[in-house]
Design a protein around this motif. Structure first.
Motif, mmCIF file in Angstrom:
data_model
loop_
_atom_site.group_PDB
_atom_site.id
_atom_site.type_symbol
_atom_site.label_atom_id
_atom_site.label_comp_id
_atom_site.label_asym_id
_atom_site.label_seq_id
_atom_site.Cartn_x
_atom_site.Cartn_y
_atom_site.Cartn_z
ATOM 1 N N VAL A 127 -10.213 -41.070 27.085
ATOM 2 C CA VAL A 127 -8.813 -40.693 26.606
ATOM 3 C C VAL A 127 -8.857 -40.003 25.634
ATOM 4 O O VAL A 127 -8.204 -38.829 25.360
ATOM 5 C CB VAL A 127 -8.203 -42.117 26.484
ATOM 6 N N SER A 131 -7.410 -36.062 25.894
ATOM 7 C CA SER A 131 -6.063 -35.808 25.011
ATOM 8 C C SER A 131 -6.129 -34.640 24.186
ATOM 9 O O SER A 131 -5.066 -34.258 23.647
ATOM 10 C CB SER A 131 -5.986 -37.267 24.279
ATOM 11 N N CYS A 137 3.301 -31.320 33.343
ATOM 12 C CA CYS A 137 3.739 -32.331 34.247
ATOM 13 C C CYS A 137 3.403 -33.703 34.073
ATOM 14 O O CYS A 137 4.097 -34.527 34.739
ATOM 15 C CB CYS A 137 2.800 -31.790 35.704
ATOM 16 N N CYS A 138 2.932 -33.955 33.038
ATOM 17 C CA CYS A 138 2.220 -35.347 32.556
ATOM 18 C C CYS A 138 1.670 -36.133 33.754
ATOM 19 O O CYS A 138 1.859 -37.420 33.684
ATOM 20 C CB CYS A 138 3.658 -35.971 32.094
ATOM 21 N N TYR A 140 -0.862 -37.509 33.753
ATOM 22 C CA TYR A 140 -1.974 -38.019 32.890
ATOM 23 C C TYR A 140 -2.655 -39.299 33.732
ATOM 24 O O TYR A 140 -3.882 -39.550 33.820
ATOM 25 C CB TYR A 140 -1.585 -38.564 31.590
ATOM 26 N N GLY B 629 5.307 -39.054 35.988
ATOM 27 C CA GLY B 629 5.377 -37.826 35.225
ATOM 28 C C GLY B 629 6.798 -37.587 34.380
ATOM 29 O O GLY B 629 6.772 -37.402 33.251
ATOM 30 N N ILE B 632 6.594 -40.160 31.650
ATOM 31 C CA ILE B 632 5.684 -39.846 30.521
ATOM 32 C C ILE B 632 6.431 -38.494 29.934
ATOM 33 O O ILE B 632 6.434 -38.444 28.425
ATOM 34 C CB ILE B 632 4.179 -39.155 30.760
ATOM 35 N N MET B 633 6.930 -37.651 30.350
ATOM 36 C CA MET B 633 7.744 -36.497 30.068
ATOM 37 C C MET B 633 8.904 -37.041 28.985
ATOM 38 O O MET B 633 9.266 -36.541 28.123
ATOM 39 C CB MET B 633 8.118 -35.452 31.020
ATOM 40 N N GLU B 641 9.811 -35.212 20.568
ATOM 41 C CA GLU B 641 10.307 -33.614 20.754
ATOM 42 C C GLU B 641 11.748 -33.452 20.127
ATOM 43 O O GLU B 641 12.700 -33.925 20.346
ATOM 44 C CB GLU B 641 10.370 -33.052 22.176
ATOM 45 N N THR B 660 4.026 -32.822 22.140
ATOM 46 C CA THR B 660 4.392 -33.301 23.527
ATOM 47 C C THR B 660 3.345 -34.231 23.748
ATOM 48 O O THR B 660 2.488 -34.429 23.412
ATOM 49 C CB THR B 660 4.332 -32.018 24.789
ATOM 50 N N PRO B 661 3.981 -35.189 24.949
ATOM 51 C CA PRO B 661 3.015 -36.258 25.186
ATOM 52 C C PRO B 661 1.652 -35.944 25.681
ATOM 53 O O PRO B 661 1.296 -34.914 26.486
ATOM 54 C CB PRO B 661 3.669 -36.962 26.484
ATOM 55 N N ARG B 662 0.633 -36.639 25.298
ATOM 56 C CA ARG B 662 -0.733 -36.357 25.731
ATOM 57 C C ARG B 662 -1.366 -37.775 26.366
ATOM 58 O O ARG B 662 -0.598 -38.634 26.402
ATOM 59 C CB ARG B 662 -1.670 -36.138 24.379
ATOM 60 N N MET B 663 -2.542 -37.683 26.853
ATOM 61 C CA MET B 663 -3.022 -38.721 27.555
ATOM 62 C C MET B 663 -3.059 -40.056 26.819
ATOM 63 O O MET B 663 -3.001 -41.053 27.356
ATOM 64 C CB MET B 663 -4.596 -38.331 28.250
ATOM 65 N N SER B 664 -3.396 -39.686 25.362
ATOM 66 C CA SER B 664 -3.458 -40.886 24.589
ATOM 67 C C SER B 664 -2.028 -41.683 24.458
ATOM 68 O O SER B 664 -2.102 -42.733 23.733
ATOM 69 C CB SER B 664 -4.078 -40.565 23.279
ATOM 70 N N VAL B 666 -0.064 -42.389 26.825
ATOM 71 C CA VAL B 666 0.436 -43.118 28.102
ATOM 72 C C VAL B 666 0.335 -44.428 27.871
ATOM 73 O O VAL B 666 -0.651 -45.040 27.909
ATOM 74 C CB VAL B 666 -0.617 -42.532 29.227
#
Lengths: 154, 716
Positions: A127, A131, A137-138, A140, B629, B632-633, B641, B660-664, B666
């Motif tokens: 992650v 990251s 599109c998210c 993830y 999606g 998370i968005m 934002e 904006t959202p990142r994997m971390s 989620v």
């Protein structure tokens, strides 16, 4: 002043004449039609332009072409061999780690280096590494599943 | 509320869509002007824009022949044509599934050509979640009709009755064992005339949902392999012979006007073409690098007058002060009972305001176009959700008749409602016209953040109260500026009023995934928790008490059950809290339960459990991806934002400054998809975003007793 460059791209020597300071991304996309690396932000913040330079994930939008000279440059176009997908590409396909897909080549290039350098990496490590990339599109969850499976079976 | 199929009258069909003229209207050059006059085309040009003004989502309702929709290739592959575009929502795969299902062909034998104004029938733009409820049924009806035509033709080839033919895997077999392939039929000249003369109507018999084989299945992304090998060509990847790279000079701030410019330094640069045409100033060169240097030279020698412009610091005061109740009061207004006098006598009541910031779509691919002129005809490859509208903008900008402009939309790197306009196409075409060569223009991220458009900011005022029995007796809800989507409350309320009031937006604003239903759902669902507290009733119980049986109540119960709401709400842990919200928009239904942790000033979303229902599910894996999606968005708009601006400039016009959202980011995700095979399928790319922010706001209040009434959510 423009000068001649000999670049090692996907195992071949490619030549172009350009300025030292021109972004590697533009050279790849415009001089060699290697359009897999994408423009996303121009400041190294989103990861869409990521290629491997000397085996390291590199933001080609903020890398001068002069700084990539003499090193091996690998792009998404050079990953599959004889029609066989690289294991990371296969993992992205298997886990449908794509919606619009624009960020996918950058994600894959970072994941290729990461899986080579971090076999058996933990979820937290994955992650943290991934990251550094944006996917608007998210998608993830699927991206994480793809890299997790690639780490497990490099 | 009952289990009725979606009633399209309740959708806000992009009413908040931008309705502007093209960015530039260029003078026809002298030669073209004479040609137009000489050919008597001026009247035609003047008369045509009416068609161009047709609303982007309302396809022309004309009879359509099969040959407009399908081509059968001699390789036995059937090509399906549609004006819809692929921006990551999965339309290409879904339309492939629809055709495959009704033609009884494997997906590998279906090819979809999308959004080429010269080839494709007009299914409208790609917006409003309309592909699923509108285009997919059209494709299915056409495909079912085409299959029948093919079987009849095969029967003639084999000299048997059509009822004897079995069609499987692209082969037509007679009982005798004789067969004919699709490729053979493709070579039959009769096929083209049959396709051309055969029209079809909605309502043709199609495969019933319980017999679906391809629809309803998790068919993977049809361009998956090309995506992972980097072979998909997005608009910004298109290359044409002799192509140059363009840049456009932008004003230093909103509304700035040019007072003087010296073009000479840029014109003196080798290989650079500089174009000035009225307000438009741009340049083109053999590389982006050289074009950038030329633009820098242009900017260094330009003087501008910069008018005053409001700041985001006083945004909501500005919106209220400039609001015009007389302009929009009636359109989205609804009044029932006498809420004002009811409110006056209620003891348990609230009067609050919620705010929603401007945010941006920030698709990964900034706007891009490649324009090419060939003998006075213009072809543009560009990323837009509205090809027909961009076609019309190009016709207007260059005063061209419709048949001299072709717009092609390659699969595009994200849209989210943000690519409905044609600025970049017009700009690339203007550069290409002077350069006499094709030009590719891609906006920089800063240009995208500044000169594209934004999701409207909004101020929402709520006055409401409950009676002695805990029932909502009055509900008064006013949205300033952000829009009327989902403004109606689904809850039973004795008296009330809902209004949307337009205001003078300091920023250019337009569609965004789910439109204003995110803002209206945020305000309503936050206020519902505030009312539940006044009534001293559990938030889930309070909602259930005010909802009729039906689809919304079903998703709310499904999410609460999966989340184990009752137990987790009553066993609050230090710094943690749970909250929920629900809503409906564009005919689908969503409910979210979340858990948050609040430490000092940091809000961390630990879990989102969301139930969603959109009728019969056509592709479960893609649906799940869309729902995830959206969630998370939605975290981005809920937590991070906000577009900031001052002195006519965006202060955070980059990914390093606009979070904006990142994997971390989620959280743990629990998705419950309710498959209602008895109900028509509706689009799912938007509505799953609307419940996220209010559920988080309600969880924060549960965790630390702080009611945040702004998006993004703030603790103080």
């Amino acid at each position: 002043m423009p000068r001649k460059f000999v670049l090692q791209i996907n195992g071949s020597e490619r030549t172009t004449t350009t300025d030292d300071d021109r972004p590697l991304l533009d050279v790849l996309r415009e001089d060699f039609q290697l359009t897999g690396a994408k423009y996303g932000c121009g400041e190294g913040a989103c990861g869409a332009c990521t290629v491997l330079v000397g085996g390291q994930p590199t933001r080609s939008c903020i890398t001068r072409v002069a700084d990539a000279e003499g090193q091996s440059i690998q792009t998404i176009e050079g990953l599959a061999t004889e029609g066989r997908l690289h294991a990371v590409q296969q993992a992205f396909l298997d886990h449908q780690a794509m919606q619009c897909g624009y960020c996918v080549p950058g994600h894959i290039m970072t994941a290729v280096a990461f899986t080579q350098q971090n076999p058996g990496a933990s979820r937290e490590q994955i992650v943290a590494a991934m990251s550094e990339h944006l996917c608007r599109c998210c998608n993830y969850p699927n991206l994480l599943a793809a890299v997790t499976s690639a780490v497990a079976r490099p | 509320m009952t289990d009725q199929p979606f009633d399209a009258r309740h959708a806000e069909f992009e009413r908040y869509e931008l309705r502007e003229s093209p960015p530039y209207v260029f003078a026809a050059d002298r030669r073209e002007f004479v040609q137009l006059l000489g050919a008597g085309l001026v009247i035609l040009v003047a008369a045509k824009p009416a068609a161009g003004q047709r609303r982007g989502n309302a396809p022309a309702r004309r009879e359509e022949s099969l040959s407009q929709r399908f081509h059968l290739g001699e390789d036995g592959v059937i090509t399906v044509l549609t004006s819809k575009v692929e921006v990551g929502q999965g339309a290409r795969t879904q339309i492939t599934q629809a055709a495959s299902e009704e033609l009884n062909l494997p997906t590998e034998r279906i090819r979809v050509i999308m959004a080429d104004t010269e080839q494709c029938p007009d299914d409208g733009g790609t917006a409003g979640s309309r592909t699923t409820p509108s285009t997919v049924p059209r494709v299915r009806s056409a495909a079912a009709t085409a299959r029948d035509v093919l079987i009849r033709l095969a029967a003639e080839h084999l000299g048997v009755e059509r009822t004897e033919i079995k069609f499987e895997d692209g082969v037509f077999r007679a009982a005798s064992g004789k067969d004919a392939s699709l490729a053979q039929l493709a070579a039959d000249p009769n096929l083209q005339s049959r396709f051309a003369s055969q029209t079809w109507r909605d309502g043709v018999e199609v495969t019933p949902v319980n017999e679906w084989r391809v629809l309803g299945a998790s068919v993977p992304h049809v361009r998956g392999r090309d995506t992972v090998t980097g072979r998909v060509l997005y608009p910004s990847d298109i290359v044409r012979p002799g192509m140059l790279y363009g840049k456009v000079l932008r004003p230093p701030s909103y509304g700035a006007t040019l007072t003087s410019i010296d073009l000479a330094p840029a014109q003196a640069m080798p290989n650079v073409i500089v174009v000035r045409d009225g307000e438009f100033i741009g340049c083109a060169a053999p590389t982006t690098w050289e074009a950038n240097q030329a633009r820098t030279a242009l900017a260094q020698h330009a003087q501008w007058d910069r008018p005053r412009h409001p700041s985001s610091a006083n945004l909501f005061e500005h919106l209220k002060e400039t609001s015009e109740p007389s302009r929009d009061g009636g359109r989205d207004g609804r009044t029932w009972g006498d809420s004002a006098s009811t409110l006056a006598r209620l003891e348990k009541k609230l009067s609050t305001a919620y705010t929603v910031a401007y945010i941006q779509h920030a698709p990964m691919e900034p706007r891009a176009a490649v324009a090419e002129w060939t003998e006075g005809k213009l072809t543009v490859w560009t990323g837009t959700q509205q090809p027909s509208r961009v076609h019309s903008e190009l016709c207007q900008s260059f005063r061209l008749p419709q048949d001299r402009v072709r717009v092609i939309v390659p699969d595009t790197g994200g849209g989210f409602g943000g690519k409905h306009t044609g600025e970049v196409a017009v700009e690339a075409a203007r550069l290409a016209r002077s350069a006499h060569r094709p030009v590719r223009l891609q906006w920089t991220r800063e240009e995208e953040f500044t000169w594209a458009y934004f999701r409207p900011a909004g101020l929402i005022e709520v006055q409401a109260g409950v009676d002695a029995n805990g029932a909502i007796a009055a509900w008064d809800f006013t949205n300033y500026n952000s829009g009327g989507s989902a403004i109606d409350t689904p809850y039973q309320t004795a008296a009330g009023r809902t209004r949307f009031i337009a205001a003078n937006s300091p920023l250019r604003q337009g569609s965004y995934r789910a439109l204003a239903s995110t803002a209206n759902t945020f305000a309503r669902e936050s206020a519902m928790d505030e009312l539940a507290a006044l009534a001293q009733v559990d938030p889930l119980e309070f909602r259930l008490q005010h909802l009729e049986e039906g689809r919304l109540k079903n998703v709310l119960r499904a999410a609460a059950q999966k989340f184990d709401w009752a137990r987790r709400r009553s066993n609050r842990r230090a710094t943690r809290g749970v909250g929920l919200a629900c809503g409906t928009e564009k005919g689908s239904y969503v409910a979210a339960c979340v858990e948050v942790e609040v430490n000092d000033d940091a809000i961390r979303v630990l879990q989102v459990c969301q139930a969603y229902e959109c009728g019969a599910i056509q592709n479960p894996a893609n649906l799940r991806a869309q729902v995830e999606g959206c969630i998370i968005m939605g975290l981005g708009g809920a937590l991070y934002e906000a577009i900031e601006f001052e002195d006519g400039q965006i202060s955070n016009a980059s990914f390093s400054e606009y979070r904006t959202p990142r994997m971390s980011d989620v959280p743990e995700l629990d998705i419950v998809l309710l498959d209602r095979k008895d109900l028509p399928s509706v689009g799912a790319g938007e509505t799953p975003i609307i419940a996220v922010a209010p559920a988080i706001a309600n969880a924060i209040d549960h965790a630390v007793g702080v009611r945040s009434r702004s998006m993004p959510l703030r603790l103080s």
